[in-house]
Design a protein around this motif. Structure first.
Motif, PDB file in Angstrom:
ATOM      1  N   LEU A  76       0.807  -1.241   0.000  1.00 54.77           N
ATOM      2  CA  LEU A  76       0.000   0.000   0.000  1.00 54.77           C
ATOM      3  C   LEU A  76       0.831   1.278   0.000  1.00 54.77           C
ATOM      4  CD1 LEU A  76      -2.663  -1.070   2.713  1.00 54.77           C
ATOM      5  CD2 LEU A  76      -2.922  -1.175   0.228  1.00 54.77           C
ATOM      6  N   GLY A  77       2.139   1.135   0.047  1.00 53.50           N
ATOM      7  CA  GLY A  77       2.998   2.323   0.062  1.00 53.50           C
ATOM      8  C   GLY A  77       3.337   2.750   1.480  1.00 53.50           C
ATOM      9  N   PRO A  78       4.149   3.821   1.582  1.00 52.44           N
ATOM     10  CA  PRO A  78       4.622   4.268   2.889  1.00 52.44           C
ATOM     11  C   PRO A  78       3.476   4.527   3.870  1.00 52.44           C
ATOM     12  CG  PRO A  78       5.582   5.581   1.129  1.00 52.44           C
ATOM     13  CD  PRO A  78       4.574   4.691   0.489  1.00 52.44           C
ATOM     14  N   VAL A  79       3.723   4.202   5.136  1.00 54.39           N
ATOM     15  CA  VAL A  79       2.691   4.425   6.159  1.00 54.39           C
ATOM     16  C   VAL A  79       2.710   5.900   6.568  1.00 54.39           C
ATOM     17  CG1 VAL A  79       1.901   3.825   8.487  1.00 54.39           C
ATOM     18  CG2 VAL A  79       2.908   2.060   7.016  1.00 54.39           C
ATOM     19  N   ALA A  80       1.609   6.574   6.306  1.00 50.51           N
ATOM     20  CA  ALA A  80       1.507   7.991   6.683  1.00 50.51           C
ATOM     21  C   ALA A  80       0.903   8.138   8.062  1.00 50.51           C
ATOM     22  CB  ALA A  80       0.626   8.725   5.680  1.00 50.51           C
ATOM     23  N   ARG A  81       0.108   7.119   8.454  1.00 52.24           N
ATOM     24  CA  ARG A  81      -0.607   7.248   9.723  1.00 52.24           C
ATOM     25  C   ARG A  81      -0.679   5.882  10.408  1.00 52.24           C
ATOM     26  NH1 ARG A  81      -5.800   8.243   7.897  1.00 52.24           N
ATOM     27  NH2 ARG A  81      -5.567  10.478   7.702  1.00 52.24           N
ATOM     28  N   LEU A  82      -0.361   5.875  11.691  1.00 51.17           N
ATOM     29  CA  LEU A  82      -0.552   4.673  12.507  1.00 51.17           C
ATOM     30  C   LEU A  82      -1.671   4.962  13.500  1.00 51.17           C
ATOM     31  CD1 LEU A  82       0.307   1.925  13.910  1.00 51.17           C
ATOM     32  CD2 LEU A  82       1.816   3.338  15.330  1.00 51.17           C
ATOM     33  N   VAL A  83      -2.675   4.107  13.525  1.00 54.93           N
ATOM     34  CA  VAL A  83      -3.693   4.212  14.585  1.00 54.93           C
ATOM     35  C   VAL A  83      -3.515   2.983  15.475  1.00 54.93           C
ATOM     36  CG1 VAL A  83      -6.133   4.418  15.161  1.00 54.93           C
ATOM     37  CG2 VAL A  83      -5.263   5.479  13.060  1.00 54.93           C
ATOM     38  N   ALA A  84      -2.842   3.170  16.601  1.00 59.23           N
ATOM     39  CA  ALA A  84      -2.564   2.067  17.530  1.00 59.23           C
ATOM     40  C   ALA A  84      -3.737   1.961  18.491  1.00 59.23           C
ATOM     41  CB  ALA A  84      -1.257   2.336  18.269  1.00 59.23           C
ATOM     42  N   ASN A  85      -4.635   1.057  18.133  1.00 60.78           N
ATOM     43  CA  ASN A  85      -5.890   0.950  18.877  1.00 60.78           C
ATOM     44  C   ASN A  85      -6.019  -0.388  19.610  1.00 60.78           C
ATOM     45  OD1 ASN A  85      -9.076   1.174  19.139  1.00 60.78           O
ATOM     46  ND2 ASN A  85      -8.664  -0.686  17.948  1.00 60.78           N
ATOM     47  N   GLU A 126      12.319   9.853   8.126  1.00 58.14           N
ATOM     48  CA  GLU A 126      13.055  10.036   6.872  1.00 58.14           C
ATOM     49  C   GLU A 126      12.255  10.928   5.918  1.00 58.14           C
ATOM     50  OE1 GLU A 126      14.876   6.247   5.666  1.00 58.14           O
ATOM     51  OE2 GLU A 126      14.450   6.964   3.616  1.00 58.14           O
ATOM     52  N   ARG A 127      10.958  10.693   5.867  1.00 56.86           N
ATOM     53  CA  ARG A 127      10.103  11.477   4.953  1.00 56.86           C
ATOM     54  C   ARG A 127       9.689  12.809   5.576  1.00 56.86           C
ATOM     55  NH1 ARG A 127       8.099   6.278   4.734  1.00 56.86           N
ATOM     56  NH2 ARG A 127       6.346   6.720   6.094  1.00 56.86           N
ATOM     57  N   ARG A 128      10.012  12.985   6.842  1.00 59.22           N
ATOM     58  CA  ARG A 128       9.600  14.164   7.620  1.00 59.22           C
ATOM     59  C   ARG A 128       8.090  14.378   7.524  1.00 59.22           C
ATOM     60  NH1 ARG A 128      13.387  17.112   9.848  1.00 59.22           N
ATOM     61  NH2 ARG A 128      11.990  18.894  10.113  1.00 59.22           N
ATOM     62  N   ALA A 129       7.359  13.250   7.592  1.00 56.05           N
ATOM     63  CA  ALA A 129       5.894  13.325   7.516  1.00 56.05           C
ATOM     64  C   ALA A 129       5.296  12.079   8.148  1.00 56.05           C
ATOM     65  CB  ALA A 129       5.438  13.419   6.062  1.00 56.05           C
ATOM     66  N   LEU A 164       6.773  11.475  23.400  1.00 59.74           N
ATOM     67  CA  LEU A 164       7.123  11.423  21.973  1.00 59.74           C
ATOM     68  C   LEU A 164       6.698  12.698  21.257  1.00 59.74           C
ATOM     69  CD1 LEU A 164       6.361   7.916  20.411  1.00 59.74           C
ATOM     70  CD2 LEU A 164       8.489   8.825  21.287  1.00 59.74           C
ATOM     71  N   ARG A 165       5.509  13.182  21.633  1.00 58.79           N
ATOM     72  CA  ARG A 165       4.979  14.384  20.966  1.00 58.79           C
ATOM     73  C   ARG A 165       5.959  15.548  21.124  1.00 58.79           C
ATOM     74  NH1 ARG A 165       0.009  14.924  23.531  1.00 58.79           N
ATOM     75  NH2 ARG A 165       0.784  16.672  24.712  1.00 58.79           N
ATOM     76  N   VAL A 173       6.461  14.830  12.334  1.00 56.17           N
ATOM     77  CA  VAL A 173       5.596  13.717  12.765  1.00 56.17           C
ATOM     78  C   VAL A 173       4.708  14.191  13.913  1.00 56.17           C
ATOM     79  CG1 VAL A 173       5.505  11.338  13.627  1.00 56.17           C
ATOM     80  CG2 VAL A 173       7.375  12.045  12.110  1.00 56.17           C
ATOM     81  N   ASP A 174       3.393  14.127  13.693  1.00 59.13           N
ATOM     82  CA  ASP A 174       2.446  14.551  14.732  1.00 59.13           C
ATOM     83  C   ASP A 174       2.019  13.372  15.598  1.00 59.13           C
ATOM     84  OD1 ASP A 174       2.339  17.257  13.853  1.00 59.13           O
ATOM     85  OD2 ASP A 174       1.044  16.619  12.203  1.00 59.13           O
ATOM     86  N   VAL A 175       1.610  13.689  16.807  1.00 57.78           N
ATOM     87  CA  VAL A 175       1.181  12.647  17.752  1.00 57.78           C
ATOM     88  C   VAL A 175      -0.181  13.029  18.317  1.00 57.78           C
ATOM     89  CG1 VAL A 175       1.704  11.500  19.950  1.00 57.78           C
ATOM     90  CG2 VAL A 175       3.564  12.051  18.362  1.00 57.78           C
ATOM     91  N   THR A 176      -1.083  12.049  18.325  1.00 55.59           N
ATOM     92  CA  THR A 176      -2.424  12.262  18.882  1.00 55.59           C
ATOM     93  C   THR A 176      -2.733  11.170  19.897  1.00 55.59           C
ATOM     94  OG1 THR A 176      -3.261  13.270  16.837  1.00 55.59           O
ATOM     95  CG2 THR A 176      -4.904  12.324  18.323  1.00 55.59           C
ATOM     96  N   VAL A 177      -3.225  11.561  21.048  1.00 58.01           N
ATOM     97  CA  VAL A 177      -3.717  10.586  22.031  1.00 58.01           C
ATOM     98  C   VAL A 177      -5.217  10.805  22.185  1.00 58.01           C
ATOM     99  CG1 VAL A 177      -3.664   9.837  24.438  1.00 58.01           C
ATOM    100  CG2 VAL A 177      -1.548  10.495  23.306  1.00 58.01           C
ATOM    101  N   ILE A 178      -5.968   9.710  22.063  1.00 57.10           N
ATOM    102  CA  ILE A 178      -7.417   9.795  22.266  1.00 57.10           C
ATOM    103  C   ILE A 178      -7.778   8.954  23.482  1.00 57.10           C
ATOM    104  CG2 ILE A 178      -9.694   9.445  21.239  1.00 57.10           C
ATOM    105  CD1 ILE A 178      -8.412   9.680  18.486  1.00 57.10           C
ATOM    106  N   ALA A 179      -8.485   9.585  24.419  1.00 60.12           N
ATOM    107  CA  ALA A 179      -8.840   8.905  25.668  1.00 60.12           C
ATOM    108  C   ALA A 179     -10.365   8.831  25.796  1.00 60.12           C
ATOM    109  CB  ALA A 179      -8.231   9.656  26.848  1.00 60.12           C
TER     110      ALA A 179
END
Ligand SMILES: NC(=O)c1ccc[n+]([C@@H]2O[C@H](COP(=O)([O-])OP(=O)(O)OC[C@H]3O[C@@H](n4cnc5c(N)ncnc54)[C@H](OP(=O)(O)O)[C@@H]3O)[C@@H](O)[C@H]2O)c1
Length: 253
Positions: A76-85, A126-129, A164-165, A173-179
């Motif tokens: 699917l190509g480079p991973v732009a987003r990880l949703v660790a759920n 590496e991709r700065r994204a 990490l954020r 690279v942005d970081v989001t935490v959802i609670a």
């Protein structure tokens, strides 16, 4: 288009979020242990015109996560987003004091996410994204009765992501935490345990998707339970203990 890896996509919040993300046009790599459920979801997404890949994988297995994410990138190509759920937890108590169970819960809820980050972060840097999203819990806010391992593991996860954020500032690279508080993932199923201010899966998914799209650093819901949690945080320990005593789930012996 760059892809999203989402863990715990075989049921509940992860399943619903994966559908929502795929409907936005992003290719999705679906990770969880139950491969047949992932295949079913991938088929459904493909039938609706999206791109999806089912990758059965146990997130507590560091090597297996690396292999799955390599396969996701190849397809699917480079991973732009990880949703660790992926996550969850059984009740833990003091008698028995079950270290195997505690280790299992902490490994899944905390290290499972760390393994996924290890696999995607170098490419993002590496991709700065990139965007790292973790589904934590309001249970991270303070120790809950009968849920020592769960609340500790979610507190570890929330604080880890927060560190990490800060460490990733200026690196693209942005970081989001959802609670979330309580989300009704199995409609119709009756449960004897009280789950105050429970939210339905659909509105919870929509809210989480909005937060992810806006790349907000942190979100917690629903407001009523967030307010109660905040109150719980500022209560003196003796009051907090008295209020919550006997309110947790009972561990199975
Ligand atoms: N529902 C709530 O009220 C609530 C509230 C706050 C936070 N959360 C958090 O939201 C997340 C999703 O929970 P949910 O309510 O949707 O629960 P769920 O329906 O039980 O889903 C959990 C998901 O995690 C996956 N998973 C579990 N162990 C795994 C492992 N070792 N490796 C890979 N995948 C694994 C499961 O898939 P397999 O079994 O197929 O592996 C499943 O897809 C969890 O992190 C949970 O702590 C839920």
């Amino acid at each position: 288009m760059s892809s999203t890896v989402i863990t715990g996509a075989s049921s509940g919040i992860g399943h619903s979020l994966a559908r929502r993300i795929a409907a936005s046009g992003a290719p999705v790599a679906l990770l969880a242990r139950r491969g047949e459920l992932l295949e079913r979801l991938a088929d459904e997404i493909r039938a609706a015109g999206g791109r999806a890949l089912a990758l059965p994988c146990d997130v507590t297995d560091r090597r297996a996560v690396g292999v799955a994410i390599e396969a996701a990138e190849a397809a699917l190509g480079p991973v732009a987003r990880l949703v660790a759920n992926a996550g969850g937890g059984r009740a833990t108590g003091v008698d028995p004091f079950d270290v195997d169970l505690i280790t299992e819960v902490v490994t899944l809820n905390f290290l499972g996410t760390v393994h996924c980050i290890e696999a995607v972060l170098p490419g993002m840097l590496e991709r700065r994204a990139g965007h790292l999203v973790a589904v934590s819990s309001l249970a991270a806010s303070r120790g809950l009765p009968g849920a020592s391992a769960y609340s500790a593991s979610k507190a570890a996860l929330t604080n880890f992501m927060e560190s990490l954020r800060i460490d990733l500032r200026g690196r693209g690279v942005d970081v989001t935490v959802i609670a979330p508080g309580f989300v009704r993932t199995k409609p119709g199923k009756t449960n004897k345990r009280r789950r105050p201010l429970r939210v339905d899966l659909e509105p919870a998914t929509e809210r989480m998707w909005r937060v992810i799209q806006a790349r907000r650093p942190y979100d917690a819901f629903p407001a009523g339970l967030v307010a109660l949690t905040w109150l719980g945080r500022v209560l003196p320990a003796s009051w907090y203990d008295r209020l919550l005593a006997g309110r947790g789930p009972t561990p199975k012996s």
